[in-house]
Design an enzyme around this catalytic site. Structure first.
Site, PDB file in Angstrom:
ATOM      1  N   HIS A  28       0.861  -1.181   0.000  1.00 30.26           N
ATOM      2  CA  HIS A  28       0.000   0.000   0.000  1.00 30.26           C
ATOM      3  C   HIS A  28       0.897   1.231   0.000  1.00 30.26           C
ATOM      4  CE1 HIS A  28      -3.796  -2.019   1.918  1.00 30.26           C
ATOM      5  NE2 HIS A  28      -3.264  -2.747   0.940  1.00 30.26           N
TER       6      HIS A  28
ATOM      7  N   GLU B 183       0.964   3.837   1.858  1.00 26.04           N
ATOM      8  CA  GLU B 183       1.463   4.185   3.186  1.00 26.04           C
ATOM      9  C   GLU B 183       2.612   3.287   3.613  1.00 26.04           C
ATOM     10  OE1 GLU B 183      -3.146   4.201   3.712  1.00 26.04           O
ATOM     11  OE2 GLU B 183      -1.679   3.334   2.331  1.00 26.04           O
TER      12      GLU B 183
ATOM     13  N   CYS C 185      -6.060   1.726   5.909  1.00 26.48           N
ATOM     14  CA  CYS C 185      -6.704   0.486   6.344  1.00 26.48           C
ATOM     15  C   CYS C 185      -6.125   0.090   7.704  1.00 26.48           C
ATOM     16  CB  CYS C 185      -6.470  -0.618   5.314  1.00 26.48           C
ATOM     17  SG  CYS C 185      -4.750  -1.184   5.224  1.00 26.48           S
TER      18      CYS C 185
ATOM     19  N   CYS D  99      -2.287  -0.553   7.630  1.00 29.48           N
ATOM     20  CA  CYS D  99      -1.503   0.669   7.534  1.00 29.48           C
ATOM     21  C   CYS D  99      -1.597   1.479   8.819  1.00 29.48           C
ATOM     22  CB  CYS D  99      -1.942   1.492   6.330  1.00 29.48           C
ATOM     23  SG  CYS D  99      -1.537   0.676   4.762  1.00 29.48           S
TER      24      CYS D  99
END
Length: 149
Positions: free
Chosen positions: A53, A55, A83, A86
């Site tokens: 992701h 992040e 999410c 993260c």
């Protein structure tokens, strides 16, 4: 405003992710002096990695640049509510401030769903600012998923 400037860079990372066929999410990590130390967009498909992701990639790069697993006094700007995975990484890295754009009712882990930072097991909670450039973030996501259907 400074945070909006950094969010524009996160949005640029999101646009680049969309061009790669990734869900358009971008993230930027800024050090205490206001310098961008890492920027990334989603790369889950490209890297065949469900943890890639925006992040996570930005946090990894920022930690490598800092030579530490902690990003004390750093800020993270991300175009979509992180999410749960993260959010847990943000807490583990001790990020001081989290700025995000669009909320994520389906998979969010900050204000939606898991609400990672509200759990007593969460050892660090960043200062949170939501809704930063939310309309633009939402527009990229909506256009991306509309084109996929």
């Amino acid at each position: 405003m400074e945070f909006n400037t950094h969010m524009q860079q996160a949005l640029s990372e999101a646009r680049a992710a969309a061009k790669r066929g990734e869900v358009p999410v971008g993230a930027v990590v800024v050090d205490p002096s206001g310098v961008v130390v890492a920027a990334a967009g989603n790369r889950t498909r490209e890297l065949n990695d469900p943890t890639a992701h925006a992040e996570m990639l930005a946090l990894r790069a920022a930690c490598a640049a800092a030579g530490s697993e902690r990003l004390v006094d750093h800020a993270l700007y991300v175009t979509l509510e992180p999410c749960a995975m993260c959010a847990a990484a943000i807490a583990a890295a001790r990020v001081a401030r989290l700025y995000y754009g669009a909320s994520d009712p389906k998979s969010g882990g900050v204000a939606q769903g898991a609400r990672v930072f509200s759990h007593p097991q969460c050892h660090h909670v960043p200062e949170i600012f939501d809704g930063i450039a939310a309309a633009e973030s939402e527009a990229y996501l909506r256009a991306f998923f509309t084109a996929r259907r």
